[in-house]
Design a protein around this motif. Structure first.
Motif, PDB file in Angstrom:
ATOM      1  N   GLN A   7       0.869  -1.178   0.000  1.00  0.00           N
ATOM      2  CA  GLN A   7       0.000   0.000   0.000  1.00  0.00           C
ATOM      3  C   GLN A   7       0.904   1.226   0.000  1.00  0.00           C
ATOM      4  O   GLN A   7       1.917   1.253   0.713  1.00  0.00           O
ATOM      5  CB  GLN A   7      -0.866  -0.017   1.247  1.00  0.00           C
ATOM      6  CG  GLN A   7      -1.754   1.178   1.388  1.00  0.00           C
ATOM      7  CD  GLN A   7      -2.582   1.115   2.670  1.00  0.00           C
ATOM      8  OE1 GLN A   7      -2.847   0.066   3.219  1.00  0.00           O
ATOM      9  NE2 GLN A   7      -2.973   2.278   3.140  1.00  0.00           N
ATOM     10  N   GLN A   9       1.006   5.804  -0.768  1.00  0.00           N
ATOM     11  CA  GLN A   9       0.369   7.081  -1.060  1.00  0.00           C
ATOM     12  C   GLN A   9       1.341   7.915  -1.894  1.00  0.00           C
ATOM     13  O   GLN A   9       2.511   8.055  -1.534  1.00  0.00           O
ATOM     14  CB  GLN A   9       0.032   7.819   0.245  1.00  0.00           C
ATOM     15  CG  GLN A   9      -0.710   9.113   0.058  1.00  0.00           C
ATOM     16  CD  GLN A   9      -2.180   8.896  -0.266  1.00  0.00           C
ATOM     17  OE1 GLN A   9      -2.781   7.925   0.136  1.00  0.00           O
ATOM     18  NE2 GLN A   9      -2.742   9.829  -1.009  1.00  0.00           N
ATOM     19  N   SER A  42      -3.151  -1.389  -8.560  1.00  0.00           N
ATOM     20  CA  SER A  42      -4.544  -0.946  -8.436  1.00  0.00           C
ATOM     21  C   SER A  42      -4.603   0.409  -7.750  1.00  0.00           C
ATOM     22  O   SER A  42      -3.854   0.665  -6.812  1.00  0.00           O
ATOM     23  CB  SER A  42      -5.348  -1.941  -7.595  1.00  0.00           C
ATOM     24  OG  SER A  42      -5.373  -3.194  -8.215  1.00  0.00           O
ATOM     25  N   ALA A  43      -5.515   1.252  -8.241  1.00  0.00           N
ATOM     26  CA  ALA A  43      -5.761   2.551  -7.609  1.00  0.00           C
ATOM     27  C   ALA A  43      -6.975   2.428  -6.699  1.00  0.00           C
ATOM     28  O   ALA A  43      -7.913   1.678  -6.990  1.00  0.00           O
ATOM     29  CB  ALA A  43      -6.021   3.613  -8.671  1.00  0.00           C
ATOM     30  N   VAL A  44      -6.974   3.169  -5.616  1.00  0.00           N
ATOM     31  CA  VAL A  44      -8.115   3.208  -4.697  1.00  0.00           C
ATOM     32  C   VAL A  44      -9.135   4.193  -5.272  1.00  0.00           C
ATOM     33  O   VAL A  44      -8.789   5.340  -5.580  1.00  0.00           O
ATOM     34  CB  VAL A  44      -7.657   3.633  -3.281  1.00  0.00           C
ATOM     35  CG1 VAL A  44      -8.843   3.827  -2.363  1.00  0.00           C
ATOM     36  CG2 VAL A  44      -6.695   2.598  -2.726  1.00  0.00           C
ATOM     37  N   ALA A  45     -10.373   3.752  -5.411  1.00  0.00           N
ATOM     38  CA  ALA A  45     -11.404   4.564  -6.062  1.00  0.00           C
ATOM     39  C   ALA A  45     -11.616   5.909  -5.366  1.00  0.00           C
ATOM     40  O   ALA A  45     -11.797   6.928  -6.027  1.00  0.00           O
ATOM     41  CB  ALA A  45     -12.714   3.792  -6.126  1.00  0.00           C
ATOM     42  N   ALA A  46     -11.585   5.926  -4.063  1.00  0.00           N
ATOM     43  CA  ALA A  46     -11.887   7.149  -3.312  1.00  0.00           C
ATOM     44  C   ALA A  46     -10.698   8.101  -3.198  1.00  0.00           C
ATOM     45  O   ALA A  46     -10.861   9.219  -2.714  1.00  0.00           O
ATOM     46  CB  ALA A  46     -12.378   6.780  -1.913  1.00  0.00           C
ATOM     47  N   ASP A  47      -9.519   7.665  -3.629  1.00  0.00           N
ATOM     48  CA  ASP A  47      -8.310   8.490  -3.492  1.00  0.00           C
ATOM     49  C   ASP A  47      -7.373   8.169  -4.651  1.00  0.00           C
ATOM     50  O   ASP A  47      -6.682   7.152  -4.641  1.00  0.00           O
ATOM     51  CB  ASP A  47      -7.622   8.201  -2.156  1.00  0.00           C
ATOM     52  CG  ASP A  47      -6.402   9.072  -1.906  1.00  0.00           C
ATOM     53  OD1 ASP A  47      -5.919   9.740  -2.849  1.00  0.00           O
ATOM     54  OD2 ASP A  47      -5.917   9.078  -0.762  1.00  0.00           O
ATOM     55  N   ARG A  50      -3.727   7.007  -3.975  1.00  0.00           N
ATOM     56  CA  ARG A  50      -3.471   5.863  -3.104  1.00  0.00           C
ATOM     57  C   ARG A  50      -3.523   4.603  -3.970  1.00  0.00           C
ATOM     58  O   ARG A  50      -4.431   4.431  -4.767  1.00  0.00           O
ATOM     59  CB  ARG A  50      -4.507   5.787  -2.001  1.00  0.00           C
ATOM     60  CG  ARG A  50      -4.190   4.778  -0.942  1.00  0.00           C
ATOM     61  CD  ARG A  50      -5.146   4.967   0.237  1.00  0.00           C
ATOM     62  NE  ARG A  50      -4.603   4.656   1.520  1.00  0.00           N
ATOM     63  CZ  ARG A  50      -3.525   5.152   2.096  1.00  0.00           C
ATOM     64  NH1 ARG A  50      -2.797   6.021   1.486  1.00  0.00           N
ATOM     65  NH2 ARG A  50      -3.155   4.782   3.292  1.00  0.00           N
ATOM     66  N   PHE A  51      -2.525   3.741  -3.779  1.00  0.00           N
ATOM     67  CA  PHE A  51      -2.396   2.560  -4.628  1.00  0.00           C
ATOM     68  C   PHE A  51      -2.113   1.317  -3.809  1.00  0.00           C
ATOM     69  O   PHE A  51      -1.546   1.390  -2.719  1.00  0.00           O
ATOM     70  CB  PHE A  51      -1.245   2.759  -5.633  1.00  0.00           C
ATOM     71  CG  PHE A  51      -1.516   3.877  -6.601  1.00  0.00           C
ATOM     72  CD1 PHE A  51      -2.144   3.627  -7.808  1.00  0.00           C
ATOM     73  CD2 PHE A  51      -1.179   5.177  -6.288  1.00  0.00           C
ATOM     74  CE1 PHE A  51      -2.418   4.652  -8.693  1.00  0.00           C
ATOM     75  CE2 PHE A  51      -1.436   6.218  -7.159  1.00  0.00           C
ATOM     76  CZ  PHE A  51      -2.056   5.953  -8.366  1.00  0.00           C
ATOM     77  N   PHE A  52      -2.507   0.169  -4.387  1.00  0.00           N
ATOM     78  CA  PHE A  52      -2.183  -1.147  -3.849  1.00  0.00           C
ATOM     79  C   PHE A  52      -1.503  -1.947  -4.944  1.00  0.00           C
ATOM     80  O   PHE A  52      -1.909  -1.872  -6.105  1.00  0.00           O
ATOM     81  CB  PHE A  52      -3.452  -1.892  -3.417  1.00  0.00           C
ATOM     82  CG  PHE A  52      -4.027  -1.413  -2.135  1.00  0.00           C
ATOM     83  CD1 PHE A  52      -3.624  -1.983  -0.934  1.00  0.00           C
ATOM     84  CD2 PHE A  52      -4.965  -0.401  -2.106  1.00  0.00           C
ATOM     85  CE1 PHE A  52      -4.164  -1.539   0.265  1.00  0.00           C
ATOM     86  CE2 PHE A  52      -5.511   0.037  -0.918  1.00  0.00           C
ATOM     87  CZ  PHE A  52      -5.107  -0.533   0.271  1.00  0.00           C
TER      88      PHE A  52
END
Length: 105
Positions: A7, A9, A42-47, A50-52
């Motif tokens: 994870q 940012q 993967s990108a976090v939808a709400a931010d 922020r990535f995983f």
């Protein structure tokens, strides 16, 4: 199999540089490392900054080889510029089961 979830940012304004650097690292990892079986970003939808990552290796030794690769060294240089300091969290594990109907991005 050795799995890794990461994870992180990204600094505001650095998303494009992050994506270019990460894409180069992920592509070279799967292409050039026989022990790297999967490397998903993967990108976090709400931010949007922020990535995983989900990485899968044949074993822990293959992951160590990944960290010693030239493309990983190039990625670390990019990471120093684009990641929020202290935001990267690595969670190592062992793949126990997988089920997929794989669709490539």
């Amino acid at each position: 199999m050795f799995s890794l979830v990461v994870q992180m940012q990204v600094r505001p304004g650095a998303r494009e540089e992050f994506l270019a650097g990460m894409a180069a690292n992920a592509e070279a990892s799967v292409r050039d490392e026989p022990g790297c079986l999967r490397f998903d970003v993967s990108a976090v939808a709400a931010d949007g900054n922020r990535f995983f990552l989900y990485e899968l290796y044949t074993d822990a030794e293959a992951f160590e080889a990944h960290k010693a690769s030239p493309h990983f060294a190039r990625w670390r240089q990019v990471a120093e510029r684009v990641l929020v300091p202290g935001s990267q969290v690595n969670t190592a594990g062992e793949l126990l089961s997988t089920h997929t109907s794989e669709v490539s991005a």
